[in-house]
Design an enzyme around this catalytic site. Structure first.
Site, PDB file in Angstrom:
ATOM      1  N   HIS A 115     -32.315  -6.279 -37.933  1.00 42.93           N
ATOM      2  CA  HIS A 115     -33.663  -6.921 -37.503  1.00 42.93           C
ATOM      3  C   HIS A 115     -33.541  -6.241 -36.068  1.00 42.93           C
ATOM      4  CE1 HIS A 115     -36.667  -9.595 -36.548  1.00 42.93           C
ATOM      5  NE2 HIS A 115     -36.176 -10.726 -36.382  1.00 42.93           N
TER       6      HIS A 115
ATOM      7  N   ARG B  47     -41.374  -8.143 -43.175  1.00 41.88           N
ATOM      8  CA  ARG B  47     -40.158  -8.727 -43.236  1.00 41.88           C
ATOM      9  C   ARG B  47     -39.809  -9.149 -44.800  1.00 41.88           C
ATOM     10  NH1 ARG B  47     -38.154 -14.218 -40.215  1.00 41.88           N
ATOM     11  NH2 ARG B  47     -37.790 -12.560 -38.765  1.00 41.88           N
TER      12      ARG B  47
ATOM     13  N   LYS C  70     -46.347  -9.558 -60.658  1.00 39.22           N
ATOM     14  CA  LYS C  70     -45.470  -8.587 -61.014  1.00 39.22           C
ATOM     15  C   LYS C  70     -45.844  -7.253 -60.298  1.00 39.22           C
ATOM     16  CE  LYS C  70     -43.242 -11.024 -64.847  1.00 39.22           C
ATOM     17  NZ  LYS C  70     -42.596 -12.044 -64.097  1.00 39.22           N
TER      18      LYS C  70
ATOM     19  N   ARG D 233     -41.730 -16.700 -35.108  1.00 38.52           N
ATOM     20  CA  ARG D 233     -41.689 -15.707 -33.786  1.00 38.52           C
ATOM     21  C   ARG D 233     -42.189 -14.084 -34.012  1.00 38.52           C
ATOM     22  NH1 ARG D 233     -39.069 -19.787 -32.915  1.00 38.52           N
ATOM     23  NH2 ARG D 233     -38.548 -19.574 -35.025  1.00 38.52           N
ATOM     24  N   THR D 234     -41.370 -13.616 -35.344  1.00 39.38           N
ATOM     25  CA  THR D 234     -41.465 -12.173 -35.521  1.00 39.38           C
ATOM     26  C   THR D 234     -43.134 -12.037 -36.038  1.00 39.38           C
ATOM     27  OG1 THR D 234     -39.125 -12.246 -36.228  1.00 39.38           O
ATOM     28  CG2 THR D 234     -40.287  -9.998 -36.714  1.00 39.38           C
TER      29      THR D 234
HETATM   30  N1   CP Z   1     -36.020 -14.659 -34.245  1.00 39.50           N
HETATM   31  C1   CP Z   1     -36.690 -14.662 -35.511  1.00 39.50           C
HETATM   32  O1   CP Z   1     -36.650 -13.726 -36.202  1.00 39.50           O
HETATM   33  O2   CP Z   1     -37.394 -15.634 -35.647  1.00 39.50           O
HETATM   34  P1   CP Z   1     -38.316 -15.893 -36.958  1.00 39.50           P
HETATM   35  O3   CP Z   1     -37.604 -16.076 -37.992  1.00 39.50           O
HETATM   36  O4   CP Z   1     -39.144 -17.172 -36.612  1.00 39.50           O
HETATM   37  O5   CP Z   1     -39.147 -14.592 -36.913  1.00 39.50           O
END
Ligand code: CP
Length: 299
Positions: A132, A104, A84, A54-55
């Site tokens: 998040h 992320r 590295k 999703r993100t």
């Molecule tokens: N909600 C969320 O962060 O989903 P993902 O890990 O699929 O990005």
């Protein structure tokens, strides 16, 4: 106006209202024309050092819907990190190729470190079990769309409250709207003290959602446990079923950041109070709003 999006703690009540107002405008674009050219020529770098559906994809969809383009990776194995190179040097380099970075990373604090070396805005798409913030903004947008208000709500949060970065961010934001929390978790996964400061809350180990306006379900995250036997002790602790829904108010909602494993049974999906797929969709207008605001084309 914020330069990066690292932690929800950096967002005042006014900042949150501004983002949600912009997200509403972006939703109108999506529901009418479908897209805009306001970011034509701009480049988003999407750097995912940890898995995501999703993100990552909603950030990328958001940039495409705004007329911009996207570079990046979804698996660091294909990058010079394998040779590295440090994350800091990776960020410095990618900042030279792009106008904004969504990332992320499995390490708590990685987004803050990136923002210290980046010449372009950094958006934290999740750092370890820390924060998040964009998930929280889309969660708030969902609550507002579904219930009409963010104020004075009763919120039951269920599952992994210890390692769950989505809930650590969410409680910090909802504190500003005078939420009354019901934390439901096994002893091993209780909400850490640092996130409970200044909150109105009760704690439970049984799945009793009371008269919650919002039930926020979370996955017990196998990948966060260093000891697999601890995970085995708590896996499957809570499952929302149609029986759980039958105890809930008519005007209430069930949310989940997703992915789910087995903590909400599939039979619940048809109940209009189960809004977790709407919630996933609202990630697009919310992230369109954040990208446009950080790039100075929306205020
Ligand atoms: N909600 C969320 O962060 O989903 P993902 O890990 O699929 O990005």
């Amino acid at each position: 106006m914020f330069k990066h999006v690292i932690s929800i703690k950096d967002f005042s009540h006014k900042d949150i209202d501004l983002v949600l107002g912009q997200a509403d405008k972006m939703l109108k674009i999506l529901n009418t024309k479908g897209s805009s050219d306001m970011l034509h020529g701009k480049v988003l770098a999407s750097l995912f050092f940890e898995p995501s559906t999703r993100t990552r994809l909603s950030f990328e969809a958001a940039m495409h819907r705004l007329g911009g383009s996207v570079i990046g990776f979804s698996d660091p194995k294909g990058t010079s990190l394998k040779k590295k190179e440090t994350t800091a040097d990776t960020i410095r380099t990618v900042a030279a190729y792009s106008d904004i970075i969504a990332m992320r990373h499995p390490m708590d604090g990685a987004a803050k470190l990136a923002s210290d070396v980046s010449t372009v805005p950094i958006i934290n798409g999740g750092d370890g079990s820390h924060q998040h913030p964009t998930q929280t903004l889309l969660d708030l947008f969902t609550i507002k769309k579904e219930l009409g208000t963010l104020n004075d709500l009763k919120i039951a949060i269920v599952g992994d409250l210890r390692y769950g970065r989505t809930v650590h961010s969410l409680v910090g934001a909802l504190k500003q709207y005078k939420a009354d929390f019901r934390f439901i978790a096994p002893e091993l996964l209780k909400m850490p003290e640092e996130y409970k400061k200044g909150l109105k809350y009760d704690e439970f180990t049984e799945l009793d959602v009371g008269d919650a306006d919002v039930v926020y379900m979370t996955r017990i995250q196998a990948e966060r446990f260093s000891d697999a036997t601890d995970y085995e002790k708590v896996r499957g602790s809570y499952v929302i079923t149609p029986k759980t829904l039958s105890t809930m108010k008519k005007k209430s909602i069930v949310m989940h950041p997703l992915p789910r494993v087995d903590e909400i049974s599939w039979e619940c999906d048809a109940d209009p109070r189960c809004v977790y797929f709407n919630q996933a969709f609202y990630g697009v207008p919310t992230r369109m709003a954040l990208i446009a605001m950080l790039l100075g084309v929306a205020k």
